[in-house]
Write a protein that holds these residues in place. Structure first.
Motif, mmCIF file in Angstrom:
data_model
loop_
_atom_site.group_PDB
_atom_site.id
_atom_site.type_symbol
_atom_site.label_atom_id
_atom_site.label_comp_id
_atom_site.label_asym_id
_atom_site.label_seq_id
_atom_site.Cartn_x
_atom_site.Cartn_y
_atom_site.Cartn_z
ATOM 1 N N LEU A 1 -21.250 9.411 -31.965
ATOM 2 C CA LEU A 1 -20.973 8.928 -33.245
ATOM 3 C C LEU A 1 -19.349 8.809 -33.439
ATOM 4 O O LEU A 1 -17.961 8.323 -34.035
ATOM 5 N N ASN A 2 -18.825 10.592 -33.273
ATOM 6 C CA ASN A 2 -17.373 10.876 -33.566
ATOM 7 C C ASN A 2 -16.795 10.436 -32.895
ATOM 8 O O ASN A 2 -15.418 9.917 -33.255
ATOM 9 N N VAL A 3 -17.168 9.840 -31.189
ATOM 10 C CA VAL A 3 -16.370 9.861 -30.510
ATOM 11 C C VAL A 3 -15.956 8.185 -30.652
ATOM 12 O O VAL A 3 -15.295 7.485 -30.387
ATOM 13 N N LEU A 4 -17.205 7.557 -31.171
ATOM 14 C CA LEU A 4 -16.893 6.093 -31.137
ATOM 15 C C LEU A 4 -15.977 5.678 -32.291
ATOM 16 O O LEU A 4 -15.250 4.766 -32.618
ATOM 17 N N ASP A 5 -15.669 6.884 -34.109
ATOM 18 C CA ASP A 5 -14.844 6.993 -34.293
ATOM 19 C C ASP A 5 -13.773 6.818 -33.977
ATOM 20 O O ASP A 5 -12.159 6.085 -34.440
ATOM 21 N N THR A 6 -13.336 7.500 -33.005
ATOM 22 C CA THR A 6 -12.062 8.082 -32.257
ATOM 23 C C THR A 6 -11.429 6.774 -31.481
ATOM 24 O O THR A 6 -10.417 6.252 -31.800
ATOM 25 N N PHE A 7 -12.526 5.803 -31.236
ATOM 26 C CA PHE A 7 -12.375 4.840 -30.515
ATOM 27 C C PHE A 7 -11.978 3.606 -31.319
ATOM 28 O O PHE A 7 -10.920 2.959 -30.889
ATOM 29 N N ARG A 8 -12.374 3.508 -32.529
ATOM 30 C CA ARG A 8 -12.258 2.796 -33.328
ATOM 31 C C ARG A 8 -10.963 2.871 -33.662
ATOM 32 O O ARG A 8 -10.192 1.450 -33.829
ATOM 33 N N LYS A 9 -10.220 4.020 -33.851
ATOM 34 C CA LYS A 9 -8.710 4.234 -34.328
ATOM 35 C C LYS A 9 -8.070 3.207 -33.647
ATOM 36 O O LYS A 9 -6.980 2.810 -33.862
ATOM 37 N N TYR A 10 -8.222 3.267 -31.668
ATOM 38 C CA TYR A 10 -6.563 2.140 -31.595
ATOM 39 C C TYR A 10 -7.010 0.828 -30.256
ATOM 40 O O TYR A 10 -6.902 0.732 -29.999
ATOM 41 N N TYR A 11 -8.969 1.317 -30.618
ATOM 42 C CA TYR A 11 -9.016 -0.036 -29.030
ATOM 43 C C TYR A 11 -9.620 -1.275 -29.891
ATOM 44 O O TYR A 11 -10.832 -0.279 -30.668
ATOM 45 N N TYR A 12 -10.741 -1.981 -29.538
ATOM 46 C CA TYR A 12 -11.540 -2.707 -29.567
ATOM 47 C C TYR A 12 -12.271 -3.105 -28.360
ATOM 48 O O TYR A 12 -11.315 -3.450 -26.880
ATOM 49 N N GLY A 13 -13.784 -2.968 -28.546
ATOM 50 C CA GLY A 13 -14.401 -3.841 -26.510
ATOM 51 C C GLY A 13 -15.701 -4.309 -26.927
ATOM 52 O O GLY A 13 -16.101 -4.206 -28.068
ATOM 53 N N SER A 14 -15.985 -5.212 -26.566
ATOM 54 C CA SER A 14 -16.965 -6.277 -27.057
ATOM 55 C C SER A 14 -18.276 -5.355 -26.999
ATOM 56 O O SER A 14 -19.608 -5.918 -27.659
ATOM 57 N N TRP A 15 -18.484 -4.705 -25.686
ATOM 58 C CA TRP A 15 -19.398 -3.703 -26.301
ATOM 59 C C TRP A 15 -19.431 -2.519 -27.247
ATOM 60 O O TRP A 15 -20.773 -2.197 -27.825
ATOM 61 N N TYR A 16 -18.243 -2.747 -28.381
ATOM 62 C CA TYR A 16 -18.437 -1.834 -29.586
ATOM 63 C C TYR A 16 -19.400 -2.078 -30.749
ATOM 64 O O TYR A 16 -19.829 -0.892 -31.209
ATOM 65 N N PRO A 17 -19.685 -3.641 -30.791
ATOM 66 C CA PRO A 17 -20.643 -3.099 -32.521
ATOM 67 C C PRO A 17 -22.200 -2.568 -31.774
ATOM 68 O O PRO A 17 -22.555 -2.385 -32.651
ATOM 69 N N GLY A 18 -22.494 -3.283 -31.201
ATOM 70 C CA GLY A 18 -23.605 -2.523 -30.107
ATOM 71 C C GLY A 18 -23.796 -1.433 -29.751
ATOM 72 O O GLY A 18 -25.103 -1.029 -30.432
ATOM 73 N N SER A 19 -22.904 -0.839 -29.660
ATOM 74 C CA SER A 19 -22.850 0.920 -29.047
ATOM 75 C C SER A 19 -23.181 1.149 -30.522
ATOM 76 O O SER A 19 -24.053 2.354 -30.806
ATOM 77 N N ARG A 20 -21.887 1.014 -31.157
ATOM 78 C CA ARG A 20 -22.302 1.484 -32.683
ATOM 79 C C ARG A 20 -23.143 1.549 -33.255
ATOM 80 O O ARG A 20 -24.043 2.285 -34.125
ATOM 81 N N ALA A 21 -24.151 -0.095 -33.961
ATOM 82 C CA ALA A 21 -25.344 0.251 -34.552
ATOM 83 C C ALA A 21 -25.739 0.855 -33.609
ATOM 84 O O ALA A 21 -27.518 1.330 -35.126
ATOM 85 N N TRP A 22 -26.464 1.010 -32.488
ATOM 86 C CA TRP A 22 -27.405 1.816 -31.622
ATOM 87 C C TRP A 22 -27.720 3.310 -31.786
ATOM 88 O O TRP A 22 -28.273 3.904 -32.283
ATOM 89 N N VAL A 23 -26.141 3.823 -31.843
ATOM 90 C CA VAL A 23 -26.237 4.808 -32.702
ATOM 91 C C VAL A 23 -26.634 4.910 -34.302
ATOM 92 O O VAL A 23 -27.097 6.071 -34.598
ATOM 93 N N LEU A 24 -26.076 4.116 -34.662
ATOM 94 C CA LEU A 24 -26.572 4.252 -36.266
ATOM 95 C C LEU A 24 -27.672 4.523 -36.270
ATOM 96 O O LEU A 24 -28.515 5.130 -37.010
ATOM 97 N N MET A 25 -28.686 3.640 -35.033
ATOM 98 C CA MET A 25 -29.611 3.069 -35.777
ATOM 99 C C MET A 25 -30.704 4.568 -35.526
ATOM 100 O O MET A 25 -31.067 5.205 -36.020
#
Length: 631
Positions: A152-176
């Motif tokens: 999740l920490n890496v995804l937080d870094t990704f969110r600061k600079y980029y966006y990908g269509s895969w991102y919401p699904g990946s973040r939701a899974w890690v949060l779960m």
């Protein structure tokens, strides 16, 4: 959390579709054509960049091992080539499942990249793309190594600079995985509204809805995910949402639909990229006591996964050995069961891509291993041809080990009994074998189990689950001095079972009912014979004896049969008859007529104890070998 175990939620969609984010197509330019793989001598004249470009093309041609060779040669020329390091990380994530090595490569790629270009943000589009890919792979590697907060920490870094269509699904899974369900649902819903990758995001949303009790809505979402994946043709991955919908159907005791979903999933091109569809199908078959079909489901997976020869098995081997061990135990092949369950116990299993918790799986394996050891101890007691000096010692040793593993499994489950979520029958994350779970609950104080089961029964709206709760409490009563109350609950549970679906639980309850009566009584015999109709091996593995009629047997054989696993009766029109037939060539020439199974076995032996053991094997359908090696 009542979340679903899910196969390849992230990797499948991401890596096996041509995507601008895929590490395998990073560096192949428009106009690239298939290449010949030169030998090592030819590659010496090429630059690291050329070798990386050739590796990209080889991944596109589905030649990952050749691509790996190119990348390693590139690194021998330029150890700090971050593109080669990035692609090797993707290779070990997808094709090998060696997540520790994948993490090693991607961490080095990140370090080299930042040493060369500095910290983000970056102005060059190439640098942005390369950095975003590195962050993606780093997040995935940490996830698969069960480092959810690190992912999740890496995804937080990704969110600061980029966006990908895969991102919401990946973040939701890690949060779960971190237990932050409401936040995960918000992320998944927002992702769908903002054009996130549909298959991945719908899949995780369906899981989250099921976890929060919204089963009907989750099934509708899974249907949308299945339709989307099917519409993609060869690029689609429908096995994952099919498996997940099957888990919901099994949870609500709609076994025909569950079986249909699992069967469709294993028949898809991506059906064996993970074990869960095959595993769930096998578990369903065991609950219905269709043991040969359960064995087929796992053998089918084993044969299918051979198309991925680079996989090292850390994603599935422990689960495969666990369920195969259970099938072998119920089938009467106790030595094979012990070996498989011991292997499962000792195997490494990563959990980033499935919903199961490490402790949950450990408890499930320990309990099944304890049951296999109990079964082997009971066979040691009745087999006659084993050496008489060490057999009692082996039996005692196995019972002690069985007790210890039951205790360890139970400790894991009830560290906090109020939070014993796996007691919810058919918990979709759990790998427990629910029809026989009561054996592990026998030593829990009855007052604590009563309180916990009462809470579960009050909140559980599934009619099919109630006989399980009654069975657990009834079994606990039987072994804690409350036999009458326990027997009443067992009888009530038996009357509530469905004929063709709850077969494993019915068999377990019949065995418990036989245990409640005096050996040889009419009620005991009635229960044992009914149990024999379902699973003859289970009867002897729980230490029970079946009545047989003997006709014309020599006195020494009759004496040994009494010491074995039989109750000898004459003139009772028994359903199992052992008769002597004339044959001067053999000391013991016998016919075993089994009206329960509809079989007739001819036994011809020179040695007394071997003859007794062959009668045991014929009656109970068990197999046995020397288990003294168990450590």
């Amino acid at each position: 959390m009542r979340n679903l175990a899910v196969a390849l939620l992230i990797f499948g969609v991401f890596f096996f579709r041509v995507s601008p984010m895929s590490p395998y197509f990073l560096y192949a330019q428009d106009g690239d054509i298939p290449i010949e793989i030169g030998d090592e001598e030819a590659d010496k004249s090429k630059s690291a960049e050329e070798l990386v470009r050739e590796a990209s093309t080889l991944f596109a041609l589905e030649r990952p091992l050749d691509a790996r060779t190119k990348l390693l040669r590139a690194l021998s020329k330029d150890p700090d080539n971050y593109k080669a390091l990035t692609m090797l990380s993707g290779y070990y994530l997808v094709h090998v499942g060696h997540f520790r090595l994948a993490l090693k490569y991607i961490k080095k790629a990140k370090k080299v990249f930042e040493q060369r270009f500095g910290k983000p943000p970056y102005s060059s589009e190439e640098q942005k793309n390369d950095h975003s890919r590195i962050l993606y792979l780093l997040s995935e590697a940490r996830l698969n190594l069960d480092d959810y907060q690190g992912s999740l920490n890496v995804l937080d870094t990704f969110r600061k600079y980029y966006y990908g269509s895969w991102y919401p699904g990946s973040r939701a899974w890690v949060l779960m995985k971190l237990g932050r369900l409401n936040e995960a649902i918000r992320v998944a819903r927002l992702g769908i509204l903002t054009g996130a990758e549909p298959g991945r995001t719908l899949n995780i949303l369906g899981i989250l809805l099921s976890m929060t009790g919204k089963r009907k809505e989750s099934l509708r979402v899974f249907d949308d995910a299945i339709n989307y994946e099917m519409a993609l043709g060869q690029r689609g991955q429908p096995a994952t949402p099919l498996n997940n919908s099957g888990e919901v159907y099994r949870e609500i005791f709609d076994e025909p639909r569950a079986e249909g979903a699992f069967t469709r999933a294993v028949g898809m091109p991506d059906g064996c990229e993970h074990i869960l569809p095959s595993l769930n199908l096998a578990i369903l078959f065991v609950e219905e006591w269709r043991l040969e079909r359960a064995r087929w489901a796992l053998h089918n997976f084993t044969n299918c996964v051979m198309q991925y020869p680079l996989k090292i098995g850390e994603e599935y081997q422990a689960l495969l050995d666990m369920e195969m061990g259970r099938i072998e135990m119920h089938s009467g092949h106790v030595d094979d069961a012990v070996k498989s369950l011991k292997s499962s116990k000792d195997s490494r299993q990563w959990f980033g891509k499935i919903g199961t918790d490490p402790d949950d799986l450990k408890a499930a394996i320990y309990i099944s291993y304890a049951q296999a050891l109990r079964a082997s101890a009971n066979l040691e007691k009745v087999y006659r041809r084993k050496d008489t000096l060490f057999r009692p010692i082996r039996g005692i040793t196995q019972r002690i080990k069985s007790w210890w593993y039951f205790r360890r499994g139970r400790q894991i489950l009830i560290e906090d009994l109020n939070g014993f979520e796996d007691l919810y029958v058919r918990h979709t994350d759990s790998m427990l074998e629910y029809p026989t779970l009561g054996e592990a609950l026998r030593d829990i104080p009855s007052v604590l189990l009563e309180r916990r089961l009462k809470k579960e029964m009050e909140s559980d709206d599934r009619k099919g689950a109630l006989p399980y709760y009654m069975a657990y409490l009834g079994e606990n009563y039987l072994f804690n001095g409350r036999e009458d109350e326990g027997l009443k609950l067992i009888e009530k549970a038996l009357r509530s079972l469905r004929k063709d679906r709850d077969v494993a639980l019915r068999l377990h309850l019949l065995i418990l009912r036989a245990m409640a009566y005096e050996e040889g009584s009419e009620e005991y015999i009635k229960s044992v014979l009914k149990a024999m109709e379902i699973g003859p091996a289970e009867v002897i593995l729980y230490g029970l004896k079946v009545p047989i009629e003997v006709d014309g047997l020599p006195a020494d054989l009759v004496k040994e049969l009494r010491k074995a696993a039989f109750i000898l009766r004459k003139g009772k029109d028994e359903r199992i008859i052992v008769s002597a037939v004339p044959d001067k060539k053999f000391a013991y020439s016998l016919v075993v007529k089994n009206k329960i199974k509809g079989t007739t076995d001819n036994i011809k032996e020179f040695y007394l104890k071997t003859a007794v053991d062959k009668i045991t094997e014929a009656v109970y359908s068990v197999g046995y070998s020397d288990l003294s090696w168990i450590d």
